[in-house]
Scaffold this motif. Structure first.
Motif, mmCIF file in Angstrom:
data_model
loop_
_atom_site.group_PDB
_atom_site.id
_atom_site.type_symbol
_atom_site.label_atom_id
_atom_site.label_comp_id
_atom_site.label_asym_id
_atom_site.label_seq_id
_atom_site.Cartn_x
_atom_site.Cartn_y
_atom_site.Cartn_z
ATOM 1 N N LYS A 1 11.779 -0.107 -2.030
ATOM 2 C CA LYS A 1 11.395 -1.461 -2.431
ATOM 3 C C LYS A 1 10.512 -2.106 -1.370
ATOM 4 N N ALA A 2 10.839 -1.889 -0.103
ATOM 5 C CA ALA A 2 10.053 -2.466 0.982
ATOM 6 C C ALA A 2 8.643 -1.882 1.002
ATOM 7 N N LEU A 3 8.523 -0.572 0.777
ATOM 8 C CA LEU A 3 7.208 0.072 0.756
ATOM 9 C C LEU A 3 6.366 -0.444 -0.399
ATOM 10 N N LYS A 4 6.985 -0.577 -1.559
ATOM 11 C CA LYS A 4 6.262 -1.093 -2.725
ATOM 12 C C LYS A 4 5.853 -2.540 -2.510
ATOM 13 N N HIS A 5 6.723 -3.308 -1.864
ATOM 14 C CA HIS A 5 6.419 -4.720 -1.583
ATOM 15 C C HIS A 5 5.217 -4.839 -0.655
ATOM 16 N N ASN A 6 5.063 -3.862 0.241
ATOM 17 C CA ASN A 6 3.948 -3.870 1.188
ATOM 18 C C ASN A 6 2.702 -3.187 0.634
ATOM 19 N N GLY A 7 2.772 -2.786 -0.641
ATOM 20 C CA GLY A 7 1.604 -2.202 -1.295
ATOM 21 C C GLY A 7 1.362 -0.754 -0.987
ATOM 22 N N VAL A 8 2.373 -0.044 -0.507
ATOM 23 C CA VAL A 8 2.238 1.374 -0.182
ATOM 24 C C VAL A 8 2.570 2.201 -1.411
ATOM 25 N N GLY A 9 1.710 3.112 -1.797
ATOM 26 C CA GLY A 9 1.971 3.968 -2.946
ATOM 27 C C GLY A 9 3.075 4.953 -2.636
ATOM 28 N N VAL A 10 4.098 5.020 -3.512
ATOM 29 C CA VAL A 10 5.246 5.892 -3.272
ATOM 30 C C VAL A 10 5.541 6.681 -4.521
ATOM 31 N N GLU A 11 5.866 7.961 -4.347
ATOM 32 C CA GLU A 11 6.283 8.811 -5.455
ATOM 33 C C GLU A 11 7.684 9.283 -5.194
ATOM 34 N N ASP A 12 8.610 8.973 -6.122
ATOM 35 C CA ASP A 12 10.017 9.341 -5.942
ATOM 36 C C ASP A 12 10.211 10.847 -6.141
ATOM 37 N N ASP A 13 11.316 11.335 -5.536
ATOM 38 C CA ASP A 13 11.736 12.713 -5.752
ATOM 39 C C ASP A 13 12.445 12.769 -7.094
ATOM 40 N N SER A 14 11.691 12.648 -8.158
ATOM 41 C CA SER A 14 12.287 12.475 -9.482
ATOM 42 C C SER A 14 12.921 13.756 -9.967
ATOM 43 N N LYS A 15 13.983 13.589 -10.730
ATOM 44 C CA LYS A 15 14.651 14.701 -11.392
ATOM 45 C C LYS A 15 14.476 14.490 -12.875
ATOM 46 N N GLN A 16 13.458 15.041 -13.454
ATOM 47 C CA GLN A 16 13.165 14.824 -14.869
ATOM 48 C C GLN A 16 13.847 15.891 -15.700
ATOM 49 N N TYR B 1 27.328 -4.961 -3.342
ATOM 50 C CA TYR B 1 27.781 -5.155 -1.965
ATOM 51 C C TYR B 1 28.422 -3.899 -1.379
ATOM 52 N N MET B 2 29.059 -3.054 -2.218
ATOM 53 C CA MET B 2 29.677 -1.837 -1.712
ATOM 54 C C MET B 2 28.623 -0.854 -1.186
ATOM 55 N N ASP B 3 27.514 -0.726 -1.889
ATOM 56 C CA ASP B 3 26.424 0.134 -1.412
ATOM 57 C C ASP B 3 25.854 -0.396 -0.109
ATOM 58 N N TRP B 4 25.734 -1.713 0.000
ATOM 59 C CA TRP B 4 25.202 -2.316 1.219
ATOM 60 C C TRP B 4 26.146 -2.074 2.399
ATOM 61 N N ILE B 5 27.451 -2.240 2.182
ATOM 62 C CA ILE B 5 28.441 -2.061 3.249
ATOM 63 C C ILE B 5 28.433 -0.628 3.774
ATOM 64 N N PHE B 6 28.363 0.346 2.862
ATOM 65 C CA PHE B 6 28.468 1.750 3.261
ATOM 66 C C PHE B 6 27.107 2.442 3.392
ATOM 67 N N GLY B 7 26.045 1.689 3.266
ATOM 68 C CA GLY B 7 24.711 2.233 3.513
ATOM 69 C C GLY B 7 24.208 3.231 2.500
ATOM 70 N N THR B 8 24.739 3.181 1.280
ATOM 71 C CA THR B 8 24.321 4.148 0.271
ATOM 72 C C THR B 8 23.164 3.635 -0.583
ATOM 73 N N ASP B 9 22.543 2.542 -0.160
ATOM 74 C CA ASP B 9 21.367 2.042 -0.864
ATOM 75 C C ASP B 9 20.137 2.013 0.048
ATOM 76 N N LYS B 10 20.197 2.712 1.182
ATOM 77 C CA LYS B 10 19.098 2.661 2.147
ATOM 78 C C LYS B 10 17.796 3.192 1.558
ATOM 79 N N GLY B 11 17.884 4.291 0.795
ATOM 80 C CA GLY B 11 16.687 4.853 0.190
ATOM 81 C C GLY B 11 16.036 3.884 -0.778
ATOM 82 N N TYR B 12 16.862 3.231 -1.571
ATOM 83 C CA TYR B 12 16.353 2.264 -2.546
ATOM 84 C C TYR B 12 15.707 1.078 -1.850
ATOM 85 N N ARG B 13 16.355 0.541 -0.818
ATOM 86 C CA ARG B 13 15.801 -0.615 -0.105
ATOM 87 C C ARG B 13 14.508 -0.243 0.624
ATOM 88 N N LYS B 14 14.445 0.981 1.146
ATOM 89 C CA LYS B 14 13.226 1.440 1.814
ATOM 90 C C LYS B 14 12.083 1.542 0.813
#
Length: 305
Positions: free
Chosen positions: A289-304, A274-287
């Motif tokens: 998830k929404a893209l994946k839910h809609n079947g859009v291929g996404v590649e994260d800016d991974s730090k390997q 809930y703290m991330d939701w209140i302060f908007g620090t989960d927007k990237g994650y929710r976006k």
């Protein structure tokens, strides 16, 4: 699996604080048949067994031994027994369809994690538990209080974790924990010694304020260890708690935090999000998830690593 741990803990708290007559009244008038799906004789038997075991401990060991060495041994047992199976799953390739990332850690990286954990647990965690004993005694441990507030711990952890992602602290402290962009259970406590002290404070501050009985503190510690190991396990199972509790983070939520650059990661919450939701620090994650839910291929800016 983690869900199963919660209800026995609640029933134990009730058993220690209520008489048989009060417990029977509570079952009939307030909770009814749905409470733990256990009968009064079963709960009474559970309380009797726990009380007998606790009586043995307090008659054979001092309060200091139980609060320091007892807490340390309990933590190590729960932590490694819950975390090591995920190393086996990764090496054997079992349940790989539930693995969040396709990348696997090398055996060398896993062994490095275990070695560093043992070093820090004995040189930082154990001394911290020993030093904490007088503090808890001064704050009045007793058996009648319930489990401490998880939400208070979430608040402290969120802001502490967010501060650790500022440039200087991340570079000199928190970057150690993020050496593993593909986390597994045991990496939950792989961190810089200074961060270990912070995590210890964030975990015990709630119980310290309420002044609990030692067994309540142990129950709280077990729940926290299981939660943080699950959040770092790298697997999202059909039975994961996040599938049933909308505000619960879990492995998928925290895995996103690990695989992105520290300036973009967000998802700073510990247990509930809930703290991330209140302060908007989960927007990237929710976006994402929404893209994946809609079947859009996404590649994260991974730090390997």
């Amino acid at each position: 699996m983690f869900t199963l741990c919660i209800y026995p803990c609640l029933s134990i708290s009730l058993c220690f604080s209520l008489s048989h007559k009060d417990l029977n009244f509570l079952l009939k008038t307030h909770f009814g048949f749905s409470v733990f799906c256990l009968s009064l004789p079963s709960i009474t038997l559970m309380a009797s067994i726990i009380e007998s075991g606790w009586l043995y401990l307090i008659t054979h060991f001092s309060d200091f031994q139980l609060a320091s060495m007892g807490s340390f041994l309990l933590h190590e047992s729960v932590f490694f027994l819950s975390g090591l199976p995920f190393i086996y799953l990764e090496r054997a390739g079992l349940l790989s369809k539930y693995k969040i990332q396709t990348k696997n850690n090398t055996p060398t990286a896993q062994e490095k994690c275990i070695t560093r954990l043992l070093l820090y647990h004995f040189s930082v965690n154990l001394p911290l538990m020993i030093v904490s004993y007088p503090v808890f005694r001064c704050m009045g441990m007793r058996s009648s209080l319930p489990l401490p507030s998880w939400y208070f711990q979430d608040f402290v952890f969120y802001w502490g974790h967010r501060v650790l992602h500022t440039k200087w602290l991340y570079k000199h402290v928190h970057s150690v924990h993020h050496e593993y962009a593909t986390p597994f259970g045991l990496t939950s406590e792989y961190a810089h010694p200074a961060e270990i002290l912070f995590l210890g404070f964030a975990t015990i501050v709630g119980p310290a304020i309420t002044g609990p009985h030692l067994i309540t503190l142990w129950l709280w510690m077990v729940l926290r260890v299981l939660e943080t190991v699950e959040a770092h396990c790298g697997y999202h199972f059909p039975w994961s708690l996040s599938n049933f509790l909308p505000l619960y983070g879990g492995a998928d939520f925290h895995d996103y935090h690990h695989r992105l650059l520290y300036t973009k990661s967000g998802n700073y919450s510990s247990t509930f999000v809930y703290m991330d939701w209140i302060f908007g620090t989960d927007k990237g994650y929710r976006k994402l998830k929404a893209l994946k839910h809609n079947g859009v291929g996404v590649e994260d800016d991974s730090k390997q690593t």
